[in-house]
Structure formats: C-alpha cells, structure tokens
Design an enzyme around this catalytic site. Structure first.
Site, PDB file in Angstrom:
ATOM      1  N   LYS A  59      -4.061 -28.659  -8.786  1.00  0.00           N
ATOM      2  CA  LYS A  59      -3.139 -29.591  -9.461  1.00  0.00           C
ATOM      3  C   LYS A  59      -1.725 -29.084  -9.276  1.00  0.00           C
ATOM      4  O   LYS A  59      -1.233 -28.232 -10.011  1.00  0.00           O
ATOM      5  CB  LYS A  59      -3.512 -29.721 -10.935  1.00  0.00           C
ATOM      6  CG  LYS A  59      -4.919 -30.270 -11.095  1.00  0.00           C
ATOM      7  CD  LYS A  59      -5.421 -30.256 -12.514  1.00  0.00           C
ATOM      8  CE  LYS A  59      -6.895 -30.611 -12.531  1.00  0.00           C
ATOM      9  NZ  LYS A  59      -7.797 -29.431 -12.472  1.00  0.00           N
ATOM     10  N   GLU A  84     -29.150 -31.399 -11.602  1.00  0.00           N
ATOM     11  CA  GLU A  84     -29.342 -32.452 -12.606  1.00  0.00           C
ATOM     12  C   GLU A  84     -29.770 -33.787 -11.997  1.00  0.00           C
ATOM     13  O   GLU A  84     -30.146 -34.708 -12.720  1.00  0.00           O
ATOM     14  CB  GLU A  84     -28.031 -32.679 -13.383  1.00  0.00           C
ATOM     15  CG  GLU A  84     -27.622 -31.539 -14.293  1.00  0.00           C
ATOM     16  CD  GLU A  84     -26.772 -30.484 -13.594  1.00  0.00           C
ATOM     17  OE1 GLU A  84     -26.890 -30.338 -12.358  1.00  0.00           O
ATOM     18  OE2 GLU A  84     -26.000 -29.797 -14.284  1.00  0.00           O
TER      19      GLU A  84
HETATM   20  P1  ADP Z   1     -24.353 -25.388  -8.975  1.00  0.00           P
HETATM   21  O1  ADP Z   1     -23.710 -26.458  -9.808  1.00  0.00           O
HETATM   22  O2  ADP Z   1     -24.709 -24.215  -9.770  1.00  0.00           O
HETATM   23  O3  ADP Z   1     -23.608 -25.063  -7.713  1.00  0.00           O
HETATM   24  P2  ADP Z   1     -26.148 -27.260  -7.792  1.00  0.00           P
HETATM   25  O4  ADP Z   1     -26.980 -26.837  -6.668  1.00  0.00           O
HETATM   26  O5  ADP Z   1     -26.730 -28.160  -8.784  1.00  0.00           O
HETATM   27  O6  ADP Z   1     -25.732 -25.948  -8.497  1.00  0.00           O
HETATM   28  O7  ADP Z   1     -24.809 -27.842  -7.201  1.00  0.00           O
HETATM   29  C1  ADP Z   1     -24.419 -29.168  -7.306  1.00  0.00           C
HETATM   30  C2  ADP Z   1     -23.021 -29.328  -6.802  1.00  0.00           C
HETATM   31  O8  ADP Z   1     -22.916 -28.976  -5.435  1.00  0.00           O
HETATM   32  C3  ADP Z   1     -22.509 -30.733  -6.867  1.00  0.00           C
HETATM   33  O9  ADP Z   1     -22.065 -31.070  -8.159  1.00  0.00           O
HETATM   34  C4  ADP Z   1     -21.370 -30.705  -5.847  1.00  0.00           C
HETATM   35  O10 ADP Z   1     -20.185 -30.171  -6.395  1.00  0.00           O
HETATM   36  C5  ADP Z   1     -21.884 -29.748  -4.816  1.00  0.00           C
HETATM   37  N1  ADP Z   1     -22.440 -30.508  -3.690  1.00  0.00           N
HETATM   38  C6  ADP Z   1     -23.712 -30.787  -3.432  1.00  0.00           C
HETATM   39  N2  ADP Z   1     -23.849 -31.476  -2.286  1.00  0.00           N
HETATM   40  C7  ADP Z   1     -22.607 -31.658  -1.799  1.00  0.00           C
HETATM   41  C8  ADP Z   1     -22.063 -32.312  -0.648  1.00  0.00           C
HETATM   42  N3  ADP Z   1     -22.821 -32.898   0.270  1.00  0.00           N
HETATM   43  N4  ADP Z   1     -20.723 -32.308  -0.496  1.00  0.00           N
HETATM   44  C9  ADP Z   1     -19.919 -31.708  -1.400  1.00  0.00           C
HETATM   45  N5  ADP Z   1     -20.368 -31.074  -2.491  1.00  0.00           N
HETATM   46  C10 ADP Z   1     -21.695 -31.044  -2.700  1.00  0.00           C
END
Ligand code: ADP
Length: 550
Positions: free
Chosen positions: A444, A331
């Site tokens: 939690k 997004e």
């Molecule tokens: P999905 O939600 O299906 O896994 P995305 O590739 O859009 O697909 O994932 C986004 C999510 O990945 C973020 O909302 C976050 O939770 C996680 N994320 C992305 N980059 C990082 C990062 N550097 N550190 C921690 N979490 C991350």
C-alpha cells in the site's frame, strides 16, 4: 412438493466401493528409491483398507468419530488410511510433516488424535513430540525406519503390516450421515495459528466429482497422475478421492520429492498428469535443463497453491508439458477455480492470457468481490477487491476443539456465512478470476496498491533471476514500498540497476522497488510457498543486505 428421488448419502464409502470393484485393476505405484517401484491395485487397496479398519477398531479400540492421524508421505498405505478411517466412521487427520514442531504439537492436541499412523522414515520427527501428545495412545509404524527411537514411549507401538496380517479383507462399513466429518486438515499457518478445517463425506464426494470434470482435471482410466502435492496438503488436492471414481492410476513419490528422482519417475513410469506447487516445478525445470530426459508422457500439469509465473508456464509448454493453473485453499477443499481457456479463445492471442488467470469458477463455487469499504464490486475485470466464496465444498467454520463450538472469526467469514479468502483480485465478465495479491501481501504505497506478485513475475522473467520475492516494507514518505529479494542464477552478472531497468519495460515506473537484496534462497513455508512473513522479519531485524537504487 418433495421430490420422488432416492436420497442416497454421498459418502467416501461409495467412492471406495466403486473404485475398488469397477476400477479394481487400476493401481497406485509407490516410488521406493532403490528397487522396483511398488504397485498395488485398487482392489488390494480396498482389501487392505478393510484390514486396517478391523485393526483400528478391533485391536486399537477406535470407535465413533475419534481422530486417527497420519504422518506420512504420499504412498499406497496412506491411500489405505484415506479410506479405512472415514469409512469406518472415524476422522482422518493428515499431519503436515513440514510444520514447525510446536504447531504439530498444537494441532494433534487440538484435534485430540488417539492414533498416529507414521512412516518409519518420519519417526525421528514424531518420537520427541510424543511426550507432549497426551491423547495419542497408539503409534502404528509403516515402512522402514529405526523404531528404537520409540523405546520408552507411553503410547503403544504397532507395526502396520503385522496389524493387518490375517484380518478379514472385507468390512461391514456403517451407513454414515453424509454431513458427518470424514477428514480434517489444518491450514498451514502462512497467515497465523493453524485452524482446523473439517471436510464432510458429502463435501469430499461432490468435490471429487468436480475434480473429475473435463473443465477441471478431466482424467480417465487411461491416465496416470503423479501426485506430488502432499496428501497432508488439502488431501493432495482431492486426487486420492477423485481417482477412485474414474480409475485414474496414481504414481506416488513417497519421500523422493527432489527434482532428480521426480525426473526419473516421469521418465520411467510415464505419468500423463502431475500436480504440485510452482516451487516444485521450478526445481524440476532447472534439473531438466541441466539433464534433459524423456518427459513426453506428461502432457498435463496442474499448478496451484501459489501463482504460476508466466515464465514457468512458457518453459513447460516448450517441453510439451501443458500447464493448467488452478486456485484454491485448505478451506475450499481446495478446488476453487481452474484456468481452462474458453473455447472462443483457444488458438487465438487471448489464450495464453486466460491460462495465466487463476481460472473460472465451477458451478459449485459462488463468488463475489468486496471493495475496501465492504461494497460489492462488479465483474468488470478492473475493480479489485477481496474474494469471497461459498459452496458445498467450502468451509463455513473452523473446528473449535472437542468441547468448543465451531469458530467463525469475523475476518474469515462474512455475516451471511461466505468465506473471506484473504485473496485480492478482479473477476472478468466471463467469470475468470485474476488474483493480484494476498490482502496482507499487497503493497500500500501512498494510497495506491502495488501487486507483489506482478513484480515477482516480471522479475522471474529475467534470464538471470532464479527466484524473486517482493514484500512491503515501511516507508516514511509513502507508508509502504516494495522490497525485492532476488535469487540469481549461477554466474549471473546482472546488477540492481539492470534489474530495475528490466522491470521498467513491464511495470509502471512508480511501482518499481527502490530497495533490493540478493539472497541465497527465498524462505519457504511448510507447503513450499514463499514465506513472506520471514522476509519481513529478516528485513525488520536488519538481517538482509539492502541496497537502495533510486
Ligand atoms: P496457507 O493459507 O497456509 O498458505 P493454503 O494452502 O490453504 O495454505 O493456501 C491458500 C492460498 O494460497 C490462497 O488463499 C492463495 O493466496 C494462495 N494460492 C493458491 N493457489 C493460488 C494460485 N493459483 N495463484 C495465486 N495464489 C494462490
């Protein structure tokens, strides 16, 4: 008063025209596995993108904003599709080839894709789905693969090279509204049904400029970027667009994503930059440790998509491959934050800590934190809440289907239109974000929150732990407690009590897991992240051998 400035639309076509002329001699190299890697200049990419547009429009009848899907690895032809489709006014829909088949069927139908461009090696995946894809009229096959699996298909089958052959190498690209759709990508469904994010020409243009800034990836035409992150995963983090603005060369691994071939690519093609999720780098690290290679060219590695374990960052640093951590999501196009330490911290003890954060927000991304009761939280580095963002390359809705309105579910968008990321963390006074968990992964326990990521990172710092994933499981007394699932390295002797003791030095005692299970591997999602949904289900179904250590 109106400005006196020209109002030139920010379109992917501008990027194409620039990259294929000013940077026409830069190139994309595709790994072929056997023979020499294949090289194609950006000038040729531009000519072939024009030919592809002629074929899609003239031969296949694609008009208006019809969707053209790709089911492809990272390679030169996929880059051609990246430009031909949006620049002719159609919408590029990149399909995630690792999605469960029922989700693939769902998203092709939801997007109503008319054409699928597919790599020959992926035909065994596509062929059985075709009877369930009534909108797909044409299949265009690129590269080697057994085409007989398409015999009897209702869709017409074409060969990519035959379609392009003899077509004019220039195309009269239409003037497009910068707000119109250029590309779409469905979220990988880690958290539920896939949802379609539709990028505009304008959002791609602005995002590309941000990717190119020194505070982000900051690459130039002296660089070659090894683009491991798939082109179907948030547009390969925007790299195929950003590089045509600056002339950065691309090295594309095609289907050779295993540690061995990646190590060989780095040694022989000498990229200066690479981008992928942590699990890819964990695999590469193990390979490089077992079989050292000359990886000295690779001085910058962008890691995102999941938290970068500190142990991984340290290991890469010691090999001379400097990790830069970044956060984003489908997004957010995806660039949301990049962890370049501030000047005052460089060379001090504070530097490593900054590099481990998710990073700092660029000017184009506004952020705020919301506490459990919806209240806004201060940027004090301590108050943890859900991150919300807004900006010109952040989604404001999901695709609602051909006849539907855009969807704005209340759990994903605030009333005033900000994106609710589902990520929980803190922001420091200087705008550095530290994520502690995903809202649905946080444990939690008795009214307090335990970060699953913190436990995982601490566990993965143990020399005998190859991978560790921690999930919340129901607990009678505390509501939820952590369950640690651990993949041990070969020949490891550590037992649960020893692992728990190891954690005790790093994590508050009350947060330590009582429930432990050694597993052969951590289940991964279609984009290579820990699939905690699966682990929770395995636990609920009694599939894990759990030992309690009190
Ligand atoms: P999905 O939600 O299906 O896994 P995305 O590739 O859009 O697909 O994932 C986004 C999510 O990945 C973020 O909302 C976050 O939770 C996680 N994320 C992305 N980059 C990082 C990062 N550097 N550190 C921690 N979490 C991350």
């Amino acid at each position: 008063m109106l400005s006196t400035m020209q109002d030139v639309p920010l379109t992917v076509t501008r990027i194409l025209n620039h990259g294929t002329t000013i940077h026409g001699s830069s190139h994309v190299t595709t790994w072929t596995g056997e023979s020499e890697p294949h090289r194609r200049s950006y000038r040729e990419i531009g000519e072939r993108a024009a030919q592809l547009a002629h074929a899609l429009h003239g031969d296949l009848g694609v008009t208006g904003d019809e969707r053209v899907a790709t089911l492809m690895w990272n390679n030169a032809e996929h880059v051609e599709a990246y430009y031909a489709i949006p620049c002719m006014g159609a919408v590029l829909h990149t399909l995630n080839l690792r999605l469960p088949v029922e989700q693939l069927v769902f998203i092709v139908n939801h997007a109503a894709d008319r054409v699928v461009i597919v790599n020959g090696s992926l035909l065994p995946l596509l062929a059985p789905l075709l009877p369930h894809l009534p909108t797909v009229e044409h299949v265009v096959v690129s590269g080697p693969g057994d085409r007989s699996v398409l015999d009897g298909a209702a869709a017409r089958v074409h060969d990519y090279e035959e379609l392009l052959a003899g077509k004019p190498t220039a195309y009269d690209w239409p003037e497009l509204d910068e707000r119109s759709a250029a590309a779409m990508c469905y979220t990988s469904g880690t958290t539920g049904e896939p949802k379609g994010v539709v990028y505009s020409h304008r959002s791609i243009y602005l995002h590309s400029m941000q990717v190119n800034m020194a505070e982000s990836m900051g690459l130039t035409d002296a660089d070659t970027s090894l683009v491991v992150v798939p082109q179907f995963h948030v547009n390969a983090w925007g790299l195929p667009h950003a590089v045509l603005m600056t002339g950065v060369n691309m090295l594309m691994p095609d289907r050779f994503l295993q540690p061995g071939p990646l190590a060989e690519m780095i040694e022989t093609e000498r990229p200066t930059h690479a981008a992928a999720v942590p699990t890819i780098w964990q695999g590469l690290l193990a390979d490089l440790t077992a079989k050292p290679r000359d990886v000295s060219s690779l001085t910058q590695v962008t890691i995102g998509g999941a938290a970068c374990p500190p142990s991984l960052m340290e290991a890469f640093d010691s090999l001379g491959m400097r990790v830069c951590h970044a956060w984003g999501m489908t997004e957010t196009s995806p660039l949301g934050t990049v962890a370049r330490p501030p000047a005052h911290a460089v060379g001090t003890d504070a530097e490593f800590g900054y590099r481990l954060t998710q990073g700092r927000f660029p000017a184009g991304v506004e952020a705020r934190l919301r506490g459990p009761d919806g209240e806004f939280l201060p940027w004090d580095g301590e108050s943890a809440g859900e991150l919300e963002v807004r900006g010109p390359w952040i989604a404001g809705a999901y695709y609602g289907g051909a006849s539907g309105e855009p969807q704005r579910p209340a759990d994903k968008f605030s009333e005033d239109g900000w994106l609710k990321t589902g990520d929980v963390g803190v922001i420091g006074p200087d705008g550095f974000l530290t994520l502690t968990d995903r809202a649905k992964d946080v444990i939690k326990s008795g009214g307090e929150w335990i970060s699953s990521v913190e436990l995982e990172n601490a566990l993965m710092a143990h020399p005998e732990v190859a991978e560790a994933a921690v999930v919340a499981v129901p607990d009678e007394k505390w509501g939820e407690r952590p369950l640690a699932t651990v993949v041990l390295t070969e020949g490891a002797t550590a037992d649960y009590a020893a692992l728990k003791e190891f954690l005790a030095g790093r994590i508050a005692r009350w947060q330590l897991p009582e429930r432990w299970a050694v597993v052969p591997s951590v289940p991964k999602t279609s984009v290579g992240k820990f699939d905690k949904k699966v682990i929770r289900r395995q636990y609920a179904d009694g599939e894990l051998q759990v030992t309690e250590v009190r």
